[in-house]
Design a protein around this motif. Structure first.
Motif, PDB file in Angstrom:
ATOM      1  N   ASN A  87       0.838  -1.196   0.000  1.00 34.21           N
ATOM      2  CA  ASN A  87       0.000   0.000   0.000  1.00 34.21           C
ATOM      3  C   ASN A  87       0.875   1.248   0.000  1.00 34.21           C
ATOM      4  OD1 ASN A  87      -2.448  -1.439   0.088  1.00 34.21           O
ATOM      5  ND2 ASN A  87      -2.333  -1.622   2.313  1.00 34.21           N
ATOM      6  N   PRO A  88       0.557   2.246  -0.825  1.00 29.72           N
ATOM      7  CA  PRO A  88       1.429   3.419  -0.950  1.00 29.72           C
ATOM      8  C   PRO A  88       1.457   4.314   0.277  1.00 29.72           C
ATOM      9  CG  PRO A  88      -0.587   3.727  -2.225  1.00 29.72           C
ATOM     10  CD  PRO A  88      -0.586   2.300  -1.766  1.00 29.72           C
ATOM     11  N   TRP A  89       0.548   4.103   1.218  1.00 28.70           N
ATOM     12  CA  TRP A  89       0.503   4.945   2.417  1.00 28.70           C
ATOM     13  C   TRP A  89       1.258   4.313   3.599  1.00 28.70           C
ATOM     14  CZ3 TRP A  89      -3.933   3.022  -0.014  1.00 28.70           C
ATOM     15  CH2 TRP A  89      -4.445   1.835   0.517  1.00 28.70           C
ATOM     16  N   GLN A  90       1.856   3.143   3.389  1.00 27.96           N
ATOM     17  CA  GLN A  90       2.497   2.444   4.491  1.00 27.96           C
ATOM     18  C   GLN A  90       3.805   1.840   4.030  1.00 27.96           C
ATOM     19  OE1 GLN A  90       2.539  -1.312   4.834  1.00 27.96           O
ATOM     20  NE2 GLN A  90       3.857  -1.014   6.622  1.00 27.96           N
ATOM     21  N   ALA A  91       4.858   1.934   4.871  1.00 30.79           N
ATOM     22  CA  ALA A  91       6.160   1.378   4.489  1.00 30.79           C
ATOM     23  C   ALA A  91       6.955   0.963   5.719  1.00 30.79           C
ATOM     24  CB  ALA A  91       6.958   2.396   3.674  1.00 30.79           C
ATOM     25  N   TYR A  92       7.813  -0.021   5.502  1.00 31.06           N
ATOM     26  CA  TYR A  92       8.766  -0.454   6.515  1.00 31.06           C
ATOM     27  C   TYR A  92      10.132   0.152   6.209  1.00 31.06           C
ATOM     28  CZ  TYR A  92       5.387  -4.180   7.595  1.00 31.06           C
ATOM     29  OH  TYR A  92       4.264  -4.885   7.942  1.00 31.06           O
ATOM     30  N   VAL A  93      10.879   0.453   7.255  1.00 32.64           N
ATOM     31  CA  VAL A  93      12.264   0.889   7.093  1.00 32.64           C
ATOM     32  C   VAL A  93      13.132   0.057   8.026  1.00 32.64           C
ATOM     33  CG1 VAL A  93      13.916   2.757   7.455  1.00 32.64           C
ATOM     34  CG2 VAL A  93      11.715   3.241   6.377  1.00 32.64           C
ATOM     35  N   LYS A  94      14.064  -0.681   7.451  1.00 33.35           N
ATOM     36  CA  LYS A  94      14.980  -1.483   8.253  1.00 33.35           C
ATOM     37  C   LYS A  94      16.090  -0.579   8.773  1.00 33.35           C
ATOM     38  CE  LYS A  94      16.083  -5.692   7.090  1.00 33.35           C
ATOM     39  NZ  LYS A  94      16.720  -6.878   6.443  1.00 33.35           N
ATOM     40  N   ILE A  95      16.244  -0.523  10.099  1.00 32.72           N
ATOM     41  CA  ILE A  95      17.243   0.368  10.687  1.00 32.72           C
ATOM     42  C   ILE A  95      18.543  -0.353  11.034  1.00 32.72           C
ATOM     43  CG2 ILE A  95      15.472   1.933  11.534  1.00 32.72           C
ATOM     44  CD1 ILE A  95      15.920   0.806  14.335  1.00 32.72           C
ATOM     45  N   SER A  96      18.487  -1.661  11.173  1.00 28.66           N
ATOM     46  CA  SER A  96      19.698  -2.452  11.367  1.00 28.66           C
ATOM     47  C   SER A  96      19.421  -3.874  10.916  1.00 28.66           C
ATOM     48  CB  SER A  96      20.174  -2.424  12.828  1.00 28.66           C
ATOM     49  OG  SER A  96      19.245  -3.078  13.676  1.00 28.66           O
ATOM     50  N   ASP A  97      20.483  -4.629  10.769  1.00 29.58           N
ATOM     51  CA  ASP A  97      20.363  -5.996  10.278  1.00 29.58           C
ATOM     52  C   ASP A  97      21.235  -6.889  11.152  1.00 29.58           C
ATOM     53  OD1 ASP A  97      19.455  -7.965   8.542  1.00 29.58           O
ATOM     54  OD2 ASP A  97      21.266  -7.852   7.323  1.00 29.58           O
ATOM     55  N   GLY A  98      20.859  -8.151  11.251  1.00 30.73           N
ATOM     56  CA  GLY A  98      21.622  -9.062  12.086  1.00 30.73           C
ATOM     57  C   GLY A  98      21.288  -8.882  13.554  1.00 30.73           C
ATOM     58  N   CYS A  99      21.918  -9.694  14.395  1.00 35.49           N
ATOM     59  CA  CYS A  99      21.612  -9.645  15.829  1.00 35.49           C
ATOM     60  C   CYS A  99      22.804 -10.160  16.621  1.00 35.49           C
ATOM     61  CB  CYS A  99      20.379 -10.507  16.115  1.00 35.49           C
ATOM     62  SG  CYS A  99      19.776 -10.388  17.809  1.00 35.49           S
ATOM     63  N   SER A 100      23.066  -9.493  17.736  1.00 36.28           N
ATOM     64  CA  SER A 100      24.195  -9.882  18.593  1.00 36.28           C
ATOM     65  C   SER A 100      23.742 -10.535  19.895  1.00 36.28           C
ATOM     66  CB  SER A 100      25.050  -8.646  18.913  1.00 36.28           C
ATOM     67  OG  SER A 100      25.517  -8.030  17.731  1.00 36.28           O
ATOM     68  N   ASN A 101      22.457 -10.874  19.993  1.00 29.26           N
ATOM     69  CA  ASN A 101      21.927 -11.376  21.270  1.00 29.26           C
ATOM     70  C   ASN A 101      22.224 -12.844  21.531  1.00 29.26           C
ATOM     71  OD1 ASN A 101      20.727  -8.932  22.183  1.00 29.26           O
ATOM     72  ND2 ASN A 101      19.056  -9.235  20.720  1.00 29.26           N
ATOM     73  N   ARG A 102      22.329 -13.646  20.480  1.00 30.12           N
ATOM     74  CA  ARG A 102      22.675 -15.060  20.623  1.00 30.12           C
ATOM     75  C   ARG A 102      21.669 -15.837  21.482  1.00 30.12           C
ATOM     76  NH1 ARG A 102      25.592 -13.154  17.298  1.00 30.12           N
ATOM     77  NH2 ARG A 102      27.701 -13.826  16.731  1.00 30.12           N
ATOM     78  N   CYS A 103      20.392 -15.673  21.206  1.00 30.90           N
ATOM     79  CA  CYS A 103      19.385 -16.505  21.865  1.00 30.90           C
ATOM     80  C   CYS A 103      19.635 -17.958  21.477  1.00 30.90           C
ATOM     81  CB  CYS A 103      17.976 -16.078  21.464  1.00 30.90           C
ATOM     82  SG  CYS A 103      17.551 -14.404  22.005  1.00 30.90           S
ATOM     83  N   ALA A 104      19.408 -18.870  22.408  1.00 27.83           N
ATOM     84  CA  ALA A 104      19.828 -20.259  22.229  1.00 27.83           C
ATOM     85  C   ALA A 104      19.095 -20.982  21.109  1.00 27.83           C
ATOM     86  CB  ALA A 104      19.628 -21.027  23.540  1.00 27.83           C
ATOM     87  N   TYR A 105      17.926 -20.490  20.728  1.00 25.13           N
ATOM     88  CA  TYR A 105      17.094 -21.171  19.739  1.00 25.13           C
ATOM     89  C   TYR A 105      17.177 -20.535  18.349  1.00 25.13           C
ATOM     90  CZ  TYR A 105      14.422 -17.150  21.214  1.00 25.13           C
ATOM     91  OH  TYR A 105      14.071 -15.866  21.550  1.00 25.13           O
ATOM     92  N   CYS A 106      17.878 -19.426  18.210  1.00 29.17           N
ATOM     93  CA  CYS A 106      17.768 -18.591  17.016  1.00 29.17           C
ATOM     94  C   CYS A 106      19.007 -18.670  16.137  1.00 29.17           C
ATOM     95  CB  CYS A 106      17.511 -17.144  17.421  1.00 29.17           C
ATOM     96  SG  CYS A 106      17.269 -16.027  16.027  1.00 29.17           S
ATOM     97  N   ALA A 107      18.771 -18.849  14.825  1.00 29.33           N
ATOM     98  CA  ALA A 107      19.879 -18.957  13.867  1.00 29.33           C
ATOM     99  C   ALA A 107      20.174 -17.643  13.153  1.00 29.33           C
ATOM    100  CB  ALA A 107      19.555 -20.038  12.836  1.00 29.33           C
ATOM    101  N   ILE A 108      19.461 -16.577  13.479  1.00 29.64           N
ATOM    102  CA  ILE A 108      19.660 -15.311  12.765  1.00 29.64           C
ATOM    103  C   ILE A 108      21.110 -14.826  12.824  1.00 29.64           C
ATOM    104  CG2 ILE A 108      19.111 -12.835  12.839  1.00 29.64           C
ATOM    105  CD1 ILE A 108      16.206 -13.589  13.302  1.00 29.64           C
ATOM    106  N   PRO A 109      21.776 -14.850  14.010  1.00 31.92           N
ATOM    107  CA  PRO A 109      23.180 -14.407  14.025  1.00 31.92           C
ATOM    108  C   PRO A 109      24.078 -15.261  13.131  1.00 31.92           C
ATOM    109  CG  PRO A 109      22.287 -14.453  16.247  1.00 31.92           C
ATOM    110  CD  PRO A 109      21.290 -15.147  15.369  1.00 31.92           C
ATOM    111  N   LEU A 110      23.743 -16.541  12.970  1.00 36.80           N
ATOM    112  CA  LEU A 110      24.529 -17.414  12.109  1.00 36.80           C
ATOM    113  C   LEU A 110      24.304 -17.086  10.641  1.00 36.80           C
ATOM    114  CD1 LEU A 110      23.803 -20.801  13.939  1.00 36.80           C
ATOM    115  CD2 LEU A 110      25.768 -19.285  14.253  1.00 36.80           C
ATOM    116  N   ILE A 111      23.092 -16.616  10.328  1.00 33.46           N
ATOM    117  CA  ILE A 111      22.738 -16.323   8.937  1.00 33.46           C
ATOM    118  C   ILE A 111      23.082 -14.885   8.569  1.00 33.46           C
ATOM    119  CG2 ILE A 111      20.825 -16.204   7.287  1.00 33.46           C
ATOM    120  CD1 ILE A 111      19.429 -18.346   9.054  1.00 33.46           C
TER     121      ILE A 111
END
Length: 332
Positions: A37-61
């Motif tokens: 929709n032209p009236w709504q948008a996302y803006v990514k402010i950072s990428d990746g994660c340094s939290n290292r939650c035990a179940y999450c592969a995001i820092p690996l990816i």
């Protein structure tokens, strides 16, 4: 593009593209394509994660957190506002830690101060905020919608998940939010069936949901991610037990959500008009309490006058279901 190209590779990609197109070609990275929709948008402010939650592969990816500069973000935000975007949603794996990697301190409050000054933006929303880094400056600069992914309510499991802070810290944050915004919307995410979760610990989670009465909640069964610490943990929970616990938890949340929605009956709320239903002659939209793209419910309403999509109207709520509310447009 963000799904396959991390922020840390933007500059390299731009340099390669510049060489391919020629040095005299002007690249304007602010002019992004709006596919929804032209009236709504996302803006990514950072990428990746340094939290290292035990179940999450995001820092690996995606690697450790990599924040964009405020100048870079504001260039994009100003462009989006100039082309008619009215609702802006700032996203990251951990928005509250924005700027810590490149500025050496938490910069989300400063970013929000600058974003809130941009003319044309009506709603500014922030998704995925860790409770231990939510400060007053953040609370005051956005619509009163707070997405706080808890994952669980038992402190032993939170520690095992490598989550920051006990549930008591979340209770303090929730109390602060309710003090500042009596009508705030609270959203969370929970995981059931994490390795070694006992029935008693699951019941503690259910009791916590009943205590907080989250307006919105998403819940998932634990899923093994290769190369994460939880992958080889002892005490893996049987899938049938996981699904049974998930169904019980969501049944509790459905009743809470219905109760919360019924409290809105008789109120007049602001709604962003997003869809016209031709067959039944009514509209669908969202309030500030509803995140975009069907993350939450909708406001379904009628209007005596034709309405333009992407505009804001006032709607009086006359009925409520578990996830959607119904009403009539009362614009003067």
């Amino acid at each position: 593009i963000d799904a396959v190209i991390p922020i840390r590779e933007y500059d390299t990609l731009a340099s390669q593209l510049q060489k391919l197109l020629g040095s005299d070609t002007l690249l304007d990275k602010a002019e992004r394509v709006i596919t929804g929709n032209p009236w709504q948008a996302y803006v990514k402010i950072s990428d990746g994660c340094s939290n290292r939650c035990a179940y999450c592969a995001i820092p690996l990816i995606r690697g450790d957190q990599k924040s964009r500069t405020i100048e870079d973000i504001m260039e994009e935000v100003n462009y989006l506002a100039s082309v008619g975007v009215k609702e802006l949603t700032l996203i990251a794996q951990d928005t509250t830690k924005y700027g810590l990697d490149n500025y050496g301190k938490l910069m989300l409050p400063e970013l929000l101060r600058q974003v809130s000054k941009v003319e044309g933006l009506h709603w500014i929303r922030v998704l995925y905020m860790y409770p231990d880094e939510i400060v007053d400056d953040v609370l005051q600069a956005i619509v009163p919608y707070f997405d706080i992914p808890m994952q669980h309510a038992n402190n032993r499991l939170l520690k095992l998940m490598n989550r920051r802070g006990p549930k008591e810290d979340v209770l303090k944050v929730v109390d602060k939010i309710h003090t500042m915004f009596p009508n705030a919307t609270l959203r969370t995410t929970m995981i059931v069936g994490f390795p070694t979760e006992t029935e008693e610990e699951f019941e503690e989670l259910v009791d916590f949901i009943k205590e907080i009465k989250w307006d919105r909640m998403g819940a998932f069964t634990y899923s093994k991610e290769e190369d994460t610490p939880a992958y080889d943990m002892d005490g893996q929970i049987d899938e049938e037990i996981q699904n049974e616990r998930l169904a019980r938890l969501m049944a509790v949340q459905e009743e809470i959500s219905k109760e919360k929605n019924q409290e809105k009956i008789g109120r007049v709320i602001e709604v962003l008009v997003e869809e016209k239903e031709g067959l039944v002659d009514r509209y669908r939209g969202r309030s500030a309490a509803d995140a975009p793209d069907e993350v939450d419910g909708q406001v379904i309403f009628t209007s005596e006058e034709p309405l333009e999509l992407g505009t804001f109207v006032k709607v009086k709520i006359t009925d409520a279901k578990s996830y959607d509310v119904y009403g009539t447009c009362v614009n003067e």
